[in-house]
Write a protein that holds these residues in place. Structure first.
Motif, PDB file in Angstrom:
ATOM      1  N   LEU A 124       0.800  -1.224   0.000  1.00 22.74           N
ATOM      2  CA  LEU A 124       0.000   0.000   0.000  1.00 22.74           C
ATOM      3  C   LEU A 124       0.834   1.274   0.000  1.00 22.74           C
ATOM      4  CD1 LEU A 124      -2.735  -1.102   2.534  1.00 22.74           C
ATOM      5  CD2 LEU A 124      -2.866  -1.096   0.049  1.00 22.74           C
ATOM      6  N   GLU A 125       2.132   1.183   0.217  1.00 23.46           N
ATOM      7  CA  GLU A 125       2.966   2.382   0.271  1.00 23.46           C
ATOM      8  C   GLU A 125       2.958   3.177  -1.029  1.00 23.46           C
ATOM      9  OE1 GLU A 125       7.316   3.712   1.933  1.00 23.46           O
ATOM     10  OE2 GLU A 125       6.968   1.631   1.428  1.00 23.46           O
ATOM     11  N   PRO A 126       2.992   2.538  -2.202  1.00 25.03           N
ATOM     12  CA  PRO A 126       2.943   3.341  -3.427  1.00 25.03           C
ATOM     13  C   PRO A 126       1.627   4.112  -3.592  1.00 25.03           C
ATOM     14  CG  PRO A 126       3.698   1.121  -3.910  1.00 25.03           C
ATOM     15  CD  PRO A 126       3.234   1.133  -2.486  1.00 25.03           C
ATOM     16  N   ILE A 127       0.557   3.606  -3.024  1.00 23.46           N
ATOM     17  CA  ILE A 127      -0.751   4.264  -3.160  1.00 23.46           C
ATOM     18  C   ILE A 127      -0.841   5.442  -2.194  1.00 23.46           C
ATOM     19  CG2 ILE A 127      -3.237   3.939  -2.978  1.00 23.46           C
ATOM     20  CD1 ILE A 127      -2.701   0.951  -3.583  1.00 23.46           C
ATOM     21  N   ALA A 128      -0.702   5.140  -0.922  1.00 25.07           N
ATOM     22  CA  ALA A 128      -0.754   6.183   0.114  1.00 25.07           C
ATOM     23  C   ALA A 128      -0.179   5.590   1.388  1.00 25.07           C
ATOM     24  CB  ALA A 128      -2.185   6.644   0.348  1.00 25.07           C
ATOM     25  N   ASP A 129       0.739   6.292   1.997  1.00 23.86           N
ATOM     26  CA  ASP A 129       1.409   5.767   3.183  1.00 23.86           C
ATOM     27  C   ASP A 129       0.465   5.537   4.362  1.00 23.86           C
ATOM     28  OD1 ASP A 129       3.689   4.811   4.448  1.00 23.86           O
ATOM     29  OD2 ASP A 129       4.078   6.753   5.380  1.00 23.86           O
ATOM     30  N   PRO A 130      -0.477   6.446   4.671  1.00 22.08           N
ATOM     31  CA  PRO A 130      -1.362   6.194   5.822  1.00 22.08           C
ATOM     32  C   PRO A 130      -2.407   5.107   5.570  1.00 22.08           C
ATOM     33  CG  PRO A 130      -1.424   8.524   5.184  1.00 22.08           C
ATOM     34  CD  PRO A 130      -0.641   7.787   4.162  1.00 22.08           C
ATOM     35  N   LEU A 131      -2.527   4.656   4.328  1.00 23.47           N
ATOM     36  CA  LEU A 131      -3.548   3.655   4.007  1.00 23.47           C
ATOM     37  C   LEU A 131      -3.307   2.345   4.753  1.00 23.47           C
ATOM     38  CD1 LEU A 131      -6.073   3.179   2.360  1.00 23.47           C
ATOM     39  CD2 LEU A 131      -4.644   2.431   0.472  1.00 23.47           C
ATOM     40  N   ASP A 132      -2.062   1.946   4.941  1.00 22.01           N
ATOM     41  CA  ASP A 132      -1.817   0.707   5.670  1.00 22.01           C
ATOM     42  C   ASP A 132      -2.253   0.825   7.128  1.00 22.01           C
ATOM     43  OD1 ASP A 132       0.296   2.420   6.224  1.00 22.01           O
ATOM     44  OD2 ASP A 132       1.761   0.802   6.444  1.00 22.01           O
ATOM     45  N   ASP A 133      -2.156   2.019   7.722  1.00 21.99           N
ATOM     46  CA  ASP A 133      -2.660   2.215   9.082  1.00 21.99           C
ATOM     47  C   ASP A 133      -4.171   2.041   9.137  1.00 21.99           C
ATOM     48  OD1 ASP A 133      -0.086   2.761   9.931  1.00 21.99           O
ATOM     49  OD2 ASP A 133      -0.329   4.935   9.682  1.00 21.99           O
ATOM     50  N   VAL A 134      -4.865   2.556   8.142  1.00 13.22           N
ATOM     51  CA  VAL A 134      -6.322   2.405   8.072  1.00 13.22           C
ATOM     52  C   VAL A 134      -6.694   0.932   7.948  1.00 13.22           C
ATOM     53  CG1 VAL A 134      -8.376   2.922   6.683  1.00 13.22           C
ATOM     54  CG2 VAL A 134      -6.680   4.705   7.115  1.00 13.22           C
ATOM     55  N   VAL A 135      -5.967   0.197   7.114  1.00 16.02           N
ATOM     56  CA  VAL A 135      -6.251  -1.232   6.937  1.00 16.02           C
ATOM     57  C   VAL A 135      -6.009  -1.978   8.244  1.00 16.02           C
ATOM     58  CG1 VAL A 135      -5.559  -3.325   5.715  1.00 16.02           C
ATOM     59  CG2 VAL A 135      -5.825  -1.193   4.462  1.00 16.02           C
ATOM     60  N   PHE A 136      -4.933  -1.646   8.973  1.00 19.07           N
ATOM     61  CA  PHE A 136      -4.682  -2.312  10.249  1.00 19.07           C
ATOM     62  C   PHE A 136      -5.774  -1.999  11.268  1.00 19.07           C
ATOM     63  CE2 PHE A 136      -0.130  -2.922   9.018  1.00 19.07           C
ATOM     64  CZ  PHE A 136      -0.118  -4.299   9.196  1.00 19.07           C
ATOM     65  N   VAL A 137      -6.308  -0.790  11.265  1.00 15.62           N
ATOM     66  CA  VAL A 137      -7.425  -0.454  12.156  1.00 15.62           C
ATOM     67  C   VAL A 137      -8.659  -1.272  11.769  1.00 15.62           C
ATOM     68  CG1 VAL A 137      -9.040   1.382  12.800  1.00 15.62           C
ATOM     69  CG2 VAL A 137      -6.592   1.839  12.767  1.00 15.62           C
ATOM     70  N   LEU A 138      -8.926  -1.387  10.475  1.00 20.87           N
ATOM     71  CA  LEU A 138     -10.062  -2.204  10.020  1.00 20.87           C
ATOM     72  C   LEU A 138      -9.884  -3.667  10.408  1.00 20.87           C
ATOM     73  CD1 LEU A 138     -10.737  -0.671   6.492  1.00 20.87           C
ATOM     74  CD2 LEU A 138     -12.118  -0.425   8.564  1.00 20.87           C
ATOM     75  N   ILE A 139      -8.664  -4.163  10.322  1.00 19.35           N
ATOM     76  CA  ILE A 139      -8.390  -5.548  10.729  1.00 19.35           C
ATOM     77  C   ILE A 139      -8.662  -5.714  12.223  1.00 19.35           C
ATOM     78  CG2 ILE A 139      -6.531  -7.223  11.073  1.00 19.35           C
ATOM     79  CD1 ILE A 139      -5.386  -6.233   8.369  1.00 19.35           C
ATOM     80  N   GLY A 140      -8.251  -4.745  13.024  1.00 18.96           N
ATOM     81  CA  GLY A 140      -8.523  -4.798  14.460  1.00 18.96           C
ATOM     82  C   GLY A 140     -10.009  -4.774  14.768  1.00 18.96           C
ATOM     83  N   LEU A 141     -10.738  -3.927  14.067  1.00 24.80           N
ATOM     84  CA  LEU A 141     -12.197  -3.883  14.257  1.00 24.80           C
ATOM     85  C   LEU A 141     -12.854  -5.182  13.819  1.00 24.80           C
ATOM     86  CD1 LEU A 141     -12.936  -0.224  13.099  1.00 24.80           C
ATOM     87  CD2 LEU A 141     -12.963  -1.131  15.435  1.00 24.80           C
ATOM     88  N   ALA A 142     -12.348  -5.770  12.739  1.00 24.21           N
ATOM     89  CA  ALA A 142     -12.880  -7.060  12.291  1.00 24.21           C
ATOM     90  C   ALA A 142     -12.638  -8.132  13.343  1.00 24.21           C
ATOM     91  CB  ALA A 142     -12.244  -7.456  10.966  1.00 24.21           C
ATOM     92  N   GLY A 143     -11.484  -8.084  13.973  1.00 25.58           N
ATOM     93  CA  GLY A 143     -11.198  -9.038  15.044  1.00 25.58           C
ATOM     94  C   GLY A 143     -12.150  -8.879  16.213  1.00 25.58           C
ATOM     95  N   LEU A 144     -12.395  -7.647  16.606  1.00 24.34           N
ATOM     96  CA  LEU A 144     -13.356  -7.402  17.693  1.00 24.34           C
ATOM     97  C   LEU A 144     -14.760  -7.855  17.307  1.00 24.34           C
ATOM     98  CD1 LEU A 144     -12.182  -3.882  18.901  1.00 24.34           C
ATOM     99  CD2 LEU A 144     -11.879  -6.080  20.070  1.00 24.34           C
ATOM    100  N   TYR A 145     -15.131  -7.617  16.060  1.00 22.19           N
ATOM    101  CA  TYR A 145     -16.447  -8.046  15.579  1.00 22.19           C
ATOM    102  C   TYR A 145     -16.585  -9.565  15.698  1.00 22.19           C
ATOM    103  CZ  TYR A 145     -20.192  -9.136  12.299  1.00 22.19           C
ATOM    104  OH  TYR A 145     -21.326  -9.636  11.724  1.00 22.19           O
ATOM    105  N   TRP A 146     -15.557 -10.296  15.257  1.00 19.00           N
ATOM    106  CA  TRP A 146     -15.642 -11.757  15.305  1.00 19.00           C
ATOM    107  C   TRP A 146     -15.547 -12.292  16.719  1.00 19.00           C
ATOM    108  CZ3 TRP A 146     -17.519 -15.451  12.475  1.00 19.00           C
ATOM    109  CH2 TRP A 146     -17.800 -15.182  11.143  1.00 19.00           C
TER     110      TRP A 146
END
Length: 71
Positions: free
Chosen positions: A36-58
């Motif tokens: 994700l770095e070539p697209i946007a550097d903060p995007l990987d942080d957003v994806v990691f937050v979404l992964i964390g929320l998905a974990g809490l959801y499950w």
């Protein structure tokens, strides 16, 4: 427990992405950062937050269990 709704599937796919990211992290390669770095550097942080929320959801989904009546 199988994913049943669209939200279940999205959270499940995010969990799989997170699992592969952690597996790669153990080998000192941050897959999401490299992808994700070539697209946007903060995007990987957003994806990691979404992964964390998905974990809490499950965790909540598994803790509650199947409350839907079986046919």
């Amino acid at each position: 427990m199988r994913p049943r709704t669209v939200l279940d599937w999205i959270a499940f796919v995010l969990l799989l992405v997170g699992a592969f990211a952690w597996a790669a992290f153990v080998t000192d390669v941050n897959v999401l950062d490299r992808a994700l770095e070539p697209i946007a550097d903060p995007l990987d942080d957003v994806v990691f937050v979404l992964i964390g929320l998905a974990g809490l959801y499950w965790i909540g989904r598994v803790a509650v269990g199947d409350r839907a009546p079986r046919r």
